[in-house]
Enzyme design. Sequence first.
Site, PDB file in Angstrom:
ATOM      1  N   HIS A  17      -0.634  41.471 -48.498  1.00 50.90           N
ATOM      2  CA  HIS A  17      -2.003  41.161 -48.927  1.00 50.90           C
ATOM      3  C   HIS A  17      -2.687  42.424 -49.471  1.00 50.90           C
ATOM      4  CE1 HIS A  17      -1.918  37.869 -45.619  1.00 50.90           C
ATOM      5  NE2 HIS A  17      -1.960  37.228 -46.769  1.00 50.90           N
ATOM      6  N   LYS A  41      -5.085  24.984 -40.253  1.00 47.47           N
ATOM      7  CA  LYS A  41      -3.924  25.728 -39.771  1.00 47.47           C
ATOM      8  C   LYS A  41      -4.214  26.145 -38.354  1.00 47.47           C
ATOM      9  CE  LYS A  41      -2.287  28.510 -43.717  1.00 47.47           C
ATOM     10  NZ  LYS A  41      -2.155  29.888 -44.179  1.00 47.47           N
ATOM     11  N   ARG A  90       4.821  35.024 -54.199  1.00 46.44           N
ATOM     12  CA  ARG A  90       6.056  35.623 -53.703  1.00 46.44           C
ATOM     13  C   ARG A  90       7.296  34.907 -54.220  1.00 46.44           C
ATOM     14  NH1 ARG A  90       3.851  35.007 -47.794  1.00 46.44           N
ATOM     15  NH2 ARG A  90       2.948  33.333 -49.015  1.00 46.44           N
ATOM     16  N   SER A 128       2.182  36.216 -43.120  1.00 40.51           N
ATOM     17  CA  SER A 128       1.472  36.308 -41.835  1.00 40.51           C
ATOM     18  C   SER A 128       2.223  35.530 -40.754  1.00 40.51           C
ATOM     19  CB  SER A 128       0.057  35.746 -41.967  1.00 40.51           C
ATOM     20  OG  SER A 128      -0.678  36.488 -42.893  1.00 40.51           O
TER      21      SER A 128
HETATM   22  P1  ADP Z   1      -3.598  30.932 -47.561  1.00 40.65           P
HETATM   23  O1  ADP Z   1      -3.721  30.268 -46.240  1.00 40.65           O
HETATM   24  O2  ADP Z   1      -4.761  30.680 -48.481  1.00 40.65           O
HETATM   25  O3  ADP Z   1      -2.265  30.793 -48.263  1.00 40.65           O
HETATM   26  P2  ADP Z   1      -2.842  33.612 -46.817  1.00 40.65           P
HETATM   27  O4  ADP Z   1      -3.688  34.542 -46.040  1.00 40.65           O
HETATM   28  O5  ADP Z   1      -1.572  33.163 -46.182  1.00 40.65           O
HETATM   29  O6  ADP Z   1      -3.810  32.453 -47.196  1.00 40.65           O
HETATM   30  O7  ADP Z   1      -2.487  34.246 -48.239  1.00 40.65           O
HETATM   31  C1  ADP Z   1      -3.488  34.565 -49.168  1.00 40.65           C
HETATM   32  C2  ADP Z   1      -2.848  34.827 -50.515  1.00 40.65           C
HETATM   33  O8  ADP Z   1      -2.013  35.974 -50.438  1.00 40.65           O
HETATM   34  C3  ADP Z   1      -1.943  33.710 -51.052  1.00 40.65           C
HETATM   35  O9  ADP Z   1      -2.106  33.624 -52.462  1.00 40.65           O
HETATM   36  C4  ADP Z   1      -0.556  34.187 -50.708  1.00 40.65           C
HETATM   37  O10 ADP Z   1       0.429  33.639 -51.567  1.00 40.65           O
HETATM   38  C5  ADP Z   1      -0.714  35.682 -50.925  1.00 40.65           C
HETATM   39  N1  ADP Z   1       0.263  36.464 -50.175  1.00 40.65           N
HETATM   40  C6  ADP Z   1       0.595  36.366 -48.879  1.00 40.65           C
HETATM   41  N2  ADP Z   1       1.563  37.256 -48.548  1.00 40.65           N
HETATM   42  C7  ADP Z   1       1.861  37.935 -49.691  1.00 40.65           C
HETATM   43  C8  ADP Z   1       2.813  38.969 -50.037  1.00 40.65           C
HETATM   44  N3  ADP Z   1       3.650  39.453 -49.131  1.00 40.65           N
HETATM   45  N4  ADP Z   1       2.832  39.407 -51.315  1.00 40.65           N
HETATM   46  C9  ADP Z   1       1.978  38.874 -52.242  1.00 40.65           C
HETATM   47  N5  ADP Z   1       1.089  37.898 -51.991  1.00 40.65           N
HETATM   48  C10 ADP Z   1       1.016  37.431 -50.734  1.00 40.65           C
END
Ligand code: ADP
Length: 159
Positions: A17, A41, A90, A128
């Site tokens: 992130h 979630k 990703r 996460s």
């Molecule tokens: P959500 O529940 O909205 O998917 P997340 O907190 O899991 O929220 O992720 C927020 C954003 O960050 C999403 O667009 C996700 O694809 C992106 N993201 C999560 N992990 C990574 C990573 N390792 N590299 C690039 N983008 C990521």
Amino acid sequence: MKTAVYPGTFDPITEGHLDIVRRASKVFEELIIGIHDKPEKRLLFSIEERVTMVQETVKDLRNVRVEHFSGLTIDFIHSVKGMVMVRGLRAISDFERELAMALMNKELAPDIEMVCLMTSSRYQFLSSSAIKEIASLRGSVKGMVPDNVVLALDRKFSK
Ligand code: ADP
């Protein structure tokens, strides 16, 4: 001013992130990290914990601020006068989900553009949910999440 919003759950924030935050903060004049209060979630961290962890990690980035929201992401983006939604990609599975979301959002809010940044290869495996699973089994997540998040995970799982 071109304001972009990077919305997500950030439960917890990872180096993947943060990589998106750093890169997006160079592209846009202002970047708001929007943390969703109660997504559909199961969450490990409360909204207060998630906001604090993200604030601590981005405190040195001058054009980045952190807010939390509930309800529709597009409504939040309108409320902060944002023009762009930033997301990270990703894998193909992310792409399918993000495309569906982008098309739906375009119907609801044609004025907001979605910009997806590709993950840096070293963070492609990071999510996460994987971090929570490893930490719950007492594996090391050092280097995958910021140090304050390592400590917060330790506190959660040592109880
Ligand atoms: P959500 O529940 O909205 O998917 P997340 O907190 O899991 O929220 O992720 C927020 C954003 O960050 C999403 O667009 C996700 O694809 C992106 N993201 C999560 N992990 C990574 C990573 N390792 N590299 C690039 N983008 C990521």
